[in-house]
Structures are given as C-alpha cells and as structure tokens.
Enzyme design. Structure first.
Site, PDB file in Angstrom:
ATOM      1  N   ASN A 250       0.870  -1.168   0.000  1.00  0.00           N
ATOM      2  CA  ASN A 250       0.000   0.000   0.000  1.00  0.00           C
ATOM      3  C   ASN A 250       0.914   1.227   0.000  1.00  0.00           C
ATOM      4  O   ASN A 250       1.464   1.582   1.028  1.00  0.00           O
ATOM      5  CB  ASN A 250      -0.899  -0.034   1.251  1.00  0.00           C
ATOM      6  CG  ASN A 250      -1.672   1.260   1.448  1.00  0.00           C
ATOM      7  OD1 ASN A 250      -1.747   2.085   0.533  1.00  0.00           O
ATOM      8  ND2 ASN A 250      -2.239   1.434   2.628  1.00  0.00           N
TER       9      ASN A 250
ATOM     10  N   LYS B 282       0.214   4.286  -0.374  1.00  0.00           N
ATOM     11  CA  LYS B 282      -0.371   5.510   0.178  1.00  0.00           C
ATOM     12  C   LYS B 282      -0.075   6.684  -0.770  1.00  0.00           C
ATOM     13  O   LYS B 282       0.050   6.473  -1.976  1.00  0.00           O
ATOM     14  CB  LYS B 282       0.148   5.767   1.589  1.00  0.00           C
ATOM     15  CG  LYS B 282       0.016   4.526   2.471  1.00  0.00           C
ATOM     16  CD  LYS B 282       0.245   4.772   3.919  1.00  0.00           C
ATOM     17  CE  LYS B 282       0.035   3.458   4.657  1.00  0.00           C
ATOM     18  NZ  LYS B 282      -0.107   3.625   6.080  1.00  0.00           N
TER      19      LYS B 282
ATOM     20  N   HIS C  42      -9.751   1.836   4.427  1.00  0.00           N
ATOM     21  CA  HIS C  42      -8.512   2.036   5.179  1.00  0.00           C
ATOM     22  C   HIS C  42      -8.735   3.064   6.290  1.00  0.00           C
ATOM     23  O   HIS C  42      -9.445   4.049   6.094  1.00  0.00           O
ATOM     24  CB  HIS C  42      -7.393   2.498   4.237  1.00  0.00           C
ATOM     25  CG  HIS C  42      -6.044   2.410   4.872  1.00  0.00           C
ATOM     26  ND1 HIS C  42      -5.611   3.327   5.802  1.00  0.00           N
ATOM     27  CD2 HIS C  42      -5.058   1.487   4.765  1.00  0.00           C
ATOM     28  CE1 HIS C  42      -4.400   2.972   6.223  1.00  0.00           C
ATOM     29  NE2 HIS C  42      -4.041   1.851   5.602  1.00  0.00           N
TER      30      HIS C  42
ATOM     31  N   GLU D 230      -6.975   5.365   7.409  1.00  0.00           N
ATOM     32  CA  GLU D 230      -6.595   6.752   7.102  1.00  0.00           C
ATOM     33  C   GLU D 230      -7.748   7.469   6.394  1.00  0.00           C
ATOM     34  O   GLU D 230      -7.887   8.686   6.512  1.00  0.00           O
ATOM     35  CB  GLU D 230      -5.302   6.762   6.267  1.00  0.00           C
ATOM     36  CG  GLU D 230      -4.082   6.514   7.154  1.00  0.00           C
ATOM     37  CD  GLU D 230      -2.893   5.885   6.460  1.00  0.00           C
ATOM     38  OE1 GLU D 230      -2.848   5.841   5.215  1.00  0.00           O
ATOM     39  OE2 GLU D 230      -1.982   5.413   7.176  1.00  0.00           O
TER      40      GLU D 230
ATOM     41  N   GLU E 255      -6.287  -4.511  10.261  1.00  0.00           N
ATOM     42  CA  GLU E 255      -5.239  -3.532  10.540  1.00  0.00           C
ATOM     43  C   GLU E 255      -5.597  -2.776  11.822  1.00  0.00           C
ATOM     44  O   GLU E 255      -6.373  -1.801  11.766  1.00  0.00           O
ATOM     45  CB  GLU E 255      -5.109  -2.527   9.390  1.00  0.00           C
ATOM     46  CG  GLU E 255      -4.688  -3.144   8.077  1.00  0.00           C
ATOM     47  CD  GLU E 255      -3.980  -2.135   7.176  1.00  0.00           C
ATOM     48  OE1 GLU E 255      -2.901  -2.465   6.689  1.00  0.00           O
ATOM     49  OE2 GLU E 255      -4.505  -1.030   6.979  1.00  0.00           O
TER      50      GLU E 255
ATOM     51  N   GLY F  99       1.966   2.287  10.913  1.00  0.00           N
ATOM     52  CA  GLY F  99       3.043   3.278  10.874  1.00  0.00           C
ATOM     53  C   GLY F  99       3.644   3.612  12.228  1.00  0.00           C
ATOM     54  O   GLY F  99       4.269   4.655  12.402  1.00  0.00           O
TER      55      GLY F  99
ATOM     56  N   SER G  58       2.718  -2.001  10.452  1.00  0.00           N
ATOM     57  CA  SER G  58       4.141  -2.055  10.804  1.00  0.00           C
ATOM     58  C   SER G  58       4.824  -3.379  10.474  1.00  0.00           C
ATOM     59  O   SER G  58       5.729  -3.810  11.186  1.00  0.00           O
ATOM     60  CB  SER G  58       4.330  -1.723  12.294  1.00  0.00           C
ATOM     61  OG  SER G  58       3.936  -0.394  12.549  1.00  0.00           O
TER      62      SER G  58
HETATM   63  P1  PGA Z   1       2.382   0.367   7.650  1.00  0.00           P
HETATM   64  O1  PGA Z   1       0.956   0.631   6.958  1.00  0.00           O
HETATM   65  O2  PGA Z   1       2.908  -0.954   7.136  1.00  0.00           O
HETATM   66  O3  PGA Z   1       3.223   1.533   7.226  1.00  0.00           O
HETATM   67  O4  PGA Z   1       2.161   0.328   9.122  1.00  0.00           O
HETATM   68  C1  PGA Z   1       0.051  -0.402   6.723  1.00  0.00           C
HETATM   69  C2  PGA Z   1      -1.174   0.155   6.043  1.00  0.00           C
HETATM   70  O5  PGA Z   1      -1.526   1.321   6.282  1.00  0.00           O
HETATM   71  O6  PGA Z   1      -1.816  -0.538   5.243  1.00  0.00           O
END
Ligand code: PGA
Length: 253
Positions: free
Chosen positions: A11, A13, A101, A103, A170, A176, A214
C-alpha cells in the site's frame, strides 16, 4: 512451512511518481525469478491512481498485480469534482482496490459509505481489500470484537460476491507506529474475523484475512507462525523494493 496461498500486498499511500516504476519493475522481476511451484504466493502493489495506467503500460510481462487505494462511491461518471470512480480506475488498469482504510475512515468515511464504494468496485469486477480494525482507545476498552463485527456487518452484504473480497485486519494503533499486536492476540482476532464472517453471512466459506500494521523484514518471521493469516498489507516498507522483497524472502525462510 505452509503451502497455502499467501498474499503480499503493498500500500504505497500518497507516495510515488513516474520514476517509482523502478520499484515496481524490481518487484516484478523478483516475482518472476522466485516463482517456485512449491510456494503459492501473490504479490499486489496498490499505487496512487495517478500511476496505475503508466505502470500497467510499462510492465511488459506481469508477474505481479496492480491496484489502487480508494474510489468515489458513485458508479460511472458524475459531477464529483476531484473524485475518481471505480469504473475510471478499472479502465486505467486496476485489478485491486483497497477500501475502508483507517486513514480514510479518519477523514470521515463511515461504514455505510464504504459499503457503497464496495458495491461500485464490485460492479467493475475489481478485487477488494477491505480494511477493518480497532483504535487504541477501543482496544483498551475491550471493544475490539464489537468494532470488528460492526465493521464487517455494516459494510458487507450477503449478496456480495465474496470471492472478490479479501479482508485486512489492521489495528489502527499499529499502522506506521512500529507497534505490532501480541501474537496470541492477533491469532484470536483473525480467528474471530473468520468465524464471525461465516456466522454473519451464513456461509461455510472461510474468508481470506490479511494482517497489516508495521510489517517489516524483521518482524515478518513472527507472523509466519500464525497459519491463519493469509497474507500481509504492507505500507511504509512497500515503498522500497528491497524492504518489500526482504519481507517475502524472510517469511519463507
Ligand atoms: P504500515 O501501513 O505498514 O506503514 O504500518 C500499513 C497500512 O496502512 O496498510
């Protein structure tokens, strides 16, 4: 080591430009070279909508799949300034789409809006990576199961073609942050998602459930001890071909 199909999904982003094709290209070459019959795995890169067409055209032989990260709920075309529909993304070459997601939930996406987006994406025969997960506050209040159940129940429907939907668990607090769930807890939550999904939709078919949050080349080995996890949704580490490839290599080590 399990021989079940595992997904490694990147992903990106809001990162990447045309020059990032070299990352895609390296991962594609890795996928080609490491294609052993004994290992069943699928690599998917979900890139910004601005890049999907370019990457798709530029990749001559494809050993990975490409996807995007969100769409507008409206089907087809319409007066929605600044938005992109599932139809447009499909035409641009997307096979997969991440929806729900956290976010985007932070930006105001509700379970019912996500449901509309899923309907739109299914109409275009896109494969959906549907994200669910609890916040730290919800976890601390012991509400993880309640949240997961309601996210599944309110955004999916029995009528959907479930073969086109992969769930991604998630935990919001692990995205993150370099924090990952305890393995016993993760196992419990993945099992909960699978059994509850079957209960809610009265099906005997177990859904695919990924873990995301992460994931890196160091901690991936921990996750390989949980066969219930069908793969990984990888954010930060997927923006580097080396980091992403190392995750896959280390998983099977
Ligand atoms: P990350 O993000 O691996 O940077 O923690 C995962 C995601 O947002 O799908």
């Amino acid at each position: 080591m399990t021989n079940k199909l595992k997904y490694f999904i990147g992903n990106w982003k809001m990162f990447g430009d045309f020059g990032s094709f070299k990352i895609i290209n390296k991962i594609n070459q890795f996928s080609y070279k490491s294609k052993k019959q004994t290992i069943k795995r699928k690599i998917i890169l979900c890139v910004p909508s601005t890049l999907i067409h370019f990457f798709n055209q530029k990749l001559k032989s494809k050993f990975i799949s490409l996807g995007v990260q969100n769409c507008h709920y409206h089907q087809g075309y319409g007066p929605f300034t600044g938005s992109v529909s599932a139809l447009m993304l499909k035409k641009a070459g997307a096979d997969y789409i991440i929806l729900g997601h956290s976010e985007n939930r932070f930006e105001g996406e509700t379970n019912s809006l996500i449901k509309k987006k899923i309907i739109s994406a299914l109409k275009q025969k896109l494969n959906i990576i549907f994200c669910i997960g609890e916040t730290l506050k919800e976890k601390n209040k012991g509400k993880t199961f309640t949240i997961l159940r309601s996210q599944i129940r309110s955004s999916l429907s029995k009528k959907f073609n479930m073969n086109k939907i992969i769930l991604a668990y998630e935990p919001v607090w692990s995205i993150g942050t370099n924090k990952i769930p305890r393995i016993d807890e993760l196992k419990k939550n993945i099992e909960f998602i699978k059994t509850n999904f079957k209960k809610i939709f009265k099906t005997t078919k177990t859904p695919k459930v990924l873990y995301g949050g992460s994931v890196n080349a160091k901690n991936i080995k921990l996750f390989s001890s949980v066969p219930q996890i069908d793969g990984f949704l990888i954010g930060g580490a997927s923006q580097s071909s080396k980091k992403f490839i190392d995750i896959i290599i280390n998983y099977y080590k």
